[in-house]
Design a protein around this motif. Structure first.
Motif, PDB file in Angstrom:
ATOM      1  N   THR A  18      11.588  -7.006  -4.180  1.00 35.72           N
ATOM      2  CA  THR A  18      11.053  -5.743  -4.650  1.00 35.72           C
ATOM      3  C   THR A  18      12.185  -4.958  -5.286  1.00 35.72           C
ATOM      4  OG1 THR A  18      11.456  -4.828  -2.480  1.00 35.72           O
ATOM      5  CG2 THR A  18       9.222  -5.545  -2.942  1.00 35.72           C
ATOM      6  N   SER A  22      11.127   1.103  -5.730  1.00 36.13           N
ATOM      7  CA  SER A  22       9.714   0.896  -6.052  1.00 36.13           C
ATOM      8  C   SER A  22       8.866   1.319  -4.857  1.00 36.13           C
ATOM      9  CB  SER A  22       9.451  -0.569  -6.368  1.00 36.13           C
ATOM     10  OG  SER A  22       9.616  -1.331  -5.185  1.00 36.13           O
ATOM     11  N   LEU A  23       7.578   1.458  -5.097  1.00 32.67           N
ATOM     12  CA  LEU A  23       6.678   1.832  -4.005  1.00 32.67           C
ATOM     13  C   LEU A  23       6.760   0.804  -2.878  1.00 32.67           C
ATOM     14  CD1 LEU A  23       4.491   3.767  -2.971  1.00 32.67           C
ATOM     15  CD2 LEU A  23       2.792   2.367  -4.172  1.00 32.67           C
ATOM     16  N   ALA A  24       6.785  -0.475  -3.241  1.00 35.36           N
ATOM     17  CA  ALA A  24       6.834  -1.524  -2.213  1.00 35.36           C
ATOM     18  C   ALA A  24       8.088  -1.381  -1.359  1.00 35.36           C
ATOM     19  CB  ALA A  24       6.788  -2.902  -2.879  1.00 35.36           C
ATOM     20  N   ARG A  26       9.945   1.248  -0.891  1.00 38.72           N
ATOM     21  CA  ARG A  26       9.962   2.489  -0.123  1.00 38.72           C
ATOM     22  C   ARG A  26       8.981   2.434   1.039  1.00 38.72           C
ATOM     23  NH1 ARG A  26       8.916   7.249  -3.545  1.00 38.72           N
ATOM     24  NH2 ARG A  26      10.040   8.400  -1.956  1.00 38.72           N
ATOM     25  N   GLN A  27       7.849   1.780   0.830  1.00 38.69           N
ATOM     26  CA  GLN A  27       6.919   1.612   1.949  1.00 38.69           C
ATOM     27  C   GLN A  27       7.565   0.747   3.037  1.00 38.69           C
ATOM     28  OE1 GLN A  27       3.199   0.135   0.286  1.00 38.69           O
ATOM     29  NE2 GLN A  27       2.417   2.225  -0.003  1.00 38.69           N
ATOM     30  N   ALA A  28       8.270  -0.302   2.614  1.00 43.33           N
ATOM     31  CA  ALA A  28       8.925  -1.193   3.593  1.00 43.33           C
ATOM     32  C   ALA A  28       9.995  -0.438   4.375  1.00 43.33           C
ATOM     33  CB  ALA A  28       9.517  -2.402   2.874  1.00 43.33           C
ATOM     34  N   LEU A  30      10.057   2.735   4.998  1.00 43.51           N
ATOM     35  CA  LEU A  30       9.404   3.696   5.890  1.00 43.51           C
ATOM     36  C   LEU A  30       8.882   2.995   7.149  1.00 43.51           C
ATOM     37  CD1 LEU A  30       8.314   6.554   6.455  1.00 43.51           C
ATOM     38  CD2 LEU A  30       6.258   5.915   5.196  1.00 43.51           C
ATOM     39  N   VAL A  31       8.201   1.864   6.953  1.00 41.89           N
ATOM     40  CA  VAL A  31       7.666   1.156   8.121  1.00 41.89           C
ATOM     41  C   VAL A  31       8.810   0.691   9.024  1.00 41.89           C
ATOM     42  CG1 VAL A  31       6.327  -0.828   8.914  1.00 41.89           C
ATOM     43  CG2 VAL A  31       5.555   0.465   6.927  1.00 41.89           C
ATOM     44  N   PRO A  42      15.632   8.335   2.863  1.00 43.60           N
ATOM     45  CA  PRO A  42      16.135   9.620   2.385  1.00 43.60           C
ATOM     46  C   PRO A  42      15.014  10.572   1.990  1.00 43.60           C
ATOM     47  CG  PRO A  42      16.606   7.839   0.810  1.00 43.60           C
ATOM     48  CD  PRO A  42      16.088   7.205   2.048  1.00 43.60           C
ATOM     49  N   GLY A  43      15.224  11.839   2.293  1.00 46.83           N
ATOM     50  CA  GLY A  43      14.314  12.872   1.812  1.00 46.83           C
ATOM     51  C   GLY A  43      13.212  13.253   2.767  1.00 46.83           C
TER      52      GLY A  43
ATOM     53  N   ALA B  67       1.546  -1.391  -1.576  1.00 50.71           N
ATOM     54  CA  ALA B  67       1.981  -1.654  -2.956  1.00 50.71           C
ATOM     55  C   ALA B  67       1.597  -3.068  -3.386  1.00 50.71           C
ATOM     56  CB  ALA B  67       3.495  -1.456  -3.059  1.00 50.71           C
ATOM     57  N   GLU B  68       1.456  -3.969  -2.398  1.00 51.04           N
ATOM     58  CA  GLU B  68       1.077  -5.346  -2.716  1.00 51.04           C
ATOM     59  C   GLU B  68      -0.440  -5.421  -2.886  1.00 51.04           C
ATOM     60  OE1 GLU B  68       3.721  -7.047  -2.897  1.00 51.04           O
ATOM     61  OE2 GLU B  68       5.076  -5.793  -1.716  1.00 51.04           O
ATOM     62  N   PHE B  96      -1.799   2.919   4.024  1.00 51.98           N
ATOM     63  CA  PHE B  96      -1.285   1.559   4.161  1.00 51.98           C
ATOM     64  C   PHE B  96      -0.896   1.347   5.617  1.00 51.98           C
ATOM     65  CE2 PHE B  96       3.470   1.695   4.307  1.00 51.98           C
ATOM     66  CZ  PHE B  96       3.668   3.050   4.111  1.00 51.98           C
ATOM     67  N   ALA B  99       4.066  -3.177   5.557  1.00 50.76           N
ATOM     68  CA  ALA B  99       4.934  -3.307   4.382  1.00 50.76           C
ATOM     69  C   ALA B  99       6.171  -4.091   4.788  1.00 50.76           C
ATOM     70  CB  ALA B  99       5.342  -1.930   3.851  1.00 50.76           C
ATOM     71  N   GLY B 100       6.695  -4.870   3.857  1.00 53.61           N
ATOM     72  CA  GLY B 100       7.916  -5.624   4.118  1.00 53.61           C
ATOM     73  C   GLY B 100       7.790  -6.586   5.286  1.00 53.61           C
ATOM     74  N   LEU B 108      -0.834   4.853   7.654  1.00 50.15           N
ATOM     75  CA  LEU B 108       0.278   5.663   7.147  1.00 50.15           C
ATOM     76  C   LEU B 108      -0.093   6.254   5.786  1.00 50.15           C
ATOM     77  CD1 LEU B 108       3.315   3.387   8.027  1.00 50.15           C
ATOM     78  CD2 LEU B 108       2.438   5.355   9.297  1.00 50.15           C
ATOM     79  N   GLU B 115       2.223   6.612  -9.267  1.00 53.80           N
ATOM     80  CA  GLU B 115       2.431   5.196  -8.962  1.00 53.80           C
ATOM     81  C   GLU B 115       1.549   4.760  -7.785  1.00 53.80           C
ATOM     82  OE1 GLU B 115       6.306   4.266  -7.418  1.00 53.80           O
ATOM     83  OE2 GLU B 115       6.143   2.121  -7.899  1.00 53.80           O
ATOM     84  N   TRP B 146       5.456  12.501   2.144  1.00 56.78           N
ATOM     85  CA  TRP B 146       6.577  11.909   1.402  1.00 56.78           C
ATOM     86  C   TRP B 146       7.342  13.031   0.705  1.00 56.78           C
ATOM     87  CZ3 TRP B 146       7.512   6.435   0.418  1.00 56.78           C
ATOM     88  CH2 TRP B 146       6.701   5.602   1.187  1.00 56.78           C
ATOM     89  N   PRO B 147       8.635  12.816   0.460  1.00 58.85           N
ATOM     90  CA  PRO B 147       9.438  13.922  -0.065  1.00 58.85           C
ATOM     91  C   PRO B 147       9.171  14.259  -1.534  1.00 58.85           C
ATOM     92  CG  PRO B 147      10.787  11.954   0.253  1.00 58.85           C
ATOM     93  CD  PRO B 147       9.443  11.644   0.824  1.00 58.85           C
TER      94      PRO B 147
END
Lengths: 166, 272
Positions: A18, A22-24, A26-28, A30-31, A42-43, B67-68, B96, B99-100, B108, B115, B146-147
């Protein structure tokens, strides 16, 4: 029959390809921060993120208690704190596996309550669980032991031969 | 099966006996992932359906906001459950859950960015192509934002609804929780949502803990949530409203009282 270890902690799979940011990705992140002890992305405001992390752990405890009612009951007032302490930073494998891993971990340090030992012995007799993949129902006869409890499974039926001594 | 009408309740194995004995009940939800598709549906659900009770499969693990691309096997399961139960629609969340390679274990929130709107709309369209019935989408309760949100909540939700043509499953307790935790006005959000697209409402209890209101589904419904439900019904009465309870089940009398309170707030006939 009962592995003495606690089973390896589940680790995230290597991240898919990824793009950073990217969204992917950032989602990863976060989880991972919420369930696997990853750094906070961050943020994000730290207070709300910490509240979400704690809420996820409490929800997991509830799911584990549904799969392992005697484990939760046996720990009594220490539930759900005992689960939450164990689970913090450890990604979930689902309520069945989470409870199983915790029961084995407690058993390994002789801290599994008697009721929970009977529940674990029955499960060990019913299912083959390697600590990595989903438990699979045993086809052949088997004994399950935990603490002083012994369960025997034959043709899919399980009996507790010897309950745990108080 | 007819679309949801009146007061419903989330069917759970622990309260199956209670649900089976509600004389006026015409609508339940079942967690889609809990229904096996290799064989007949659970007897309790078959009995309800035979009584003319509409059963709506409610998915919790599709991860439409991932995202996927959404997992085709999970969509196929939801479609199969809808067919098995002769459901008039299914529902899922704007959220979602993984993720990952990691499961979050709960719903979540997405960033309210263009996006993320693109990603969730693409997944909803993928799911709609495989589902035999319409899908209703539920905005979730989120403890954090989200920020770098680009859209406010109403614009974010409206964009998704418009682009997908989906129905809305509006959870009044989620609206209340988000507004309380963000310090915003829940009615201001309701005034900007397409209430005529609401397929049904969710109502649930929650609790304050550590300075945050948690949408627990294990506590009684608060007065504020019931008041918001009444305000919403006064603006545009929904076709149906459903009580969600997911643990620490109270005595039957308390559940009946909650169902009656929902009926009163919406102006529906009592089902108890």
């Amino acid at each position: 029959m009962t592995p003495a270890g606690t089973g390896p902690a589940r680790r995230p799979e290597p991240p898919a390809a990824t793009t950073a940011g990217s969204l992917a990705a950032r989602q990863a992140e976060l989880v991972a921060a919420l369930v696997a002890g990853g750094p906070p992305p961050p943020g994000f405001a730290p207070g709300p993120l910490a509240a979400a992390r704690a809420a996820l752990l409490r929800k997991r405890a509830g799911e584990v208690a549904r799969h392992w009612p005697l484990l939760a009951a046996g720990l009594g007032p220490d539930w759900p704190a005992a689960f939450i302490e164990w689970a913090d930073g450890r990604p979930t494998g689902g309520g069945l596996r989470d409870g199983w891993d915790l029961a084995r971990a407690l058993h390994a340090r002789a801290a599994l309550p008697a009721l929970a030992a009977e529940e674990l012995a029955v499960r060990e007799a019913q299912f083959r669980y390697d600590g990595h993949r989903a438990p699979r129902r045993r086809r052949s006869p088997a004994l399950g032991r935990a603490g002083g409890a012994i369960a025997v499974q034959f043709a899919g039926r399980v009996r507790l031969l010897r309950p745990t001594r108080p | 099966m007819t679309t949801p009408h009146g007061v419903g309740i989330g069917w759970r194995p622990e309260i199956a006996g209670f649900v089976a004995e509600l004389p006026g009940l015409r609508f339940v939800e079942v967690i889609a992932e809990s229904v096996p598709t290799a064989g007949p549906p659970p007897d309790d659900l078959v009995e309800l359906r035979d009584r003319g009770v509409t059963v709506v499969p409610h998915g919790v693990r599709l991860s439409l906001g991932g995202a996927e691309p959404v997992d085709p096997a999970r969509v196929a399961h939801l479609a199969a459950v809808a067919q098995l139960l002769a459901a008039p629609l299914v529902s899922e969340h704007i959220a979602f859950v993984r993720a990952g390679g990691l499961e979050a274990g709960h719903l979540l929130p997405l960033p309210r960015s263009h996006e993320a709107v693109d990603a969730v709309c693409a997944n909803i369209v993928r799911a709609q192509a495989e589902l035999p019935v319409p899908i209703a989408l539920e905005p979730i309760a989120a403890l954090f934002d989200w920020p770098d949100d680009e859209l406010d909540e109403a614009s974010f939700l409206n964009e998704i609804m418009e682009r997908t043509g989906a129905l809305l499953l509006l959870d009044v307790a989620n609206v209340y929780a988000n507004a309380r935790n963000r310090g915003t006005d829940p009615l201001a959000l309701l005034d900007r949502l397409p209430l005529e697209r609401v397929a049904y409402l969710h109502v649930a209890g929650g609790a304050e803990r550590g300075g945050f209101y948690h949408d627990t589904h294990t506590d009684p419904i608060g007065r504020e949530v019931l008041d918001l439900l009444a305000e919403l019904s006064a603006r545009h009465r929904p076709p149906a409203a459903l009580l969600e309870r997911d643990g620490y089940y109270p005595p039957a009398a308390e559940l009946r009282t909650e169902l009656d309170a929902i009926a009163a707030a919406c102006g529906f006939p009592v089902v108890t």
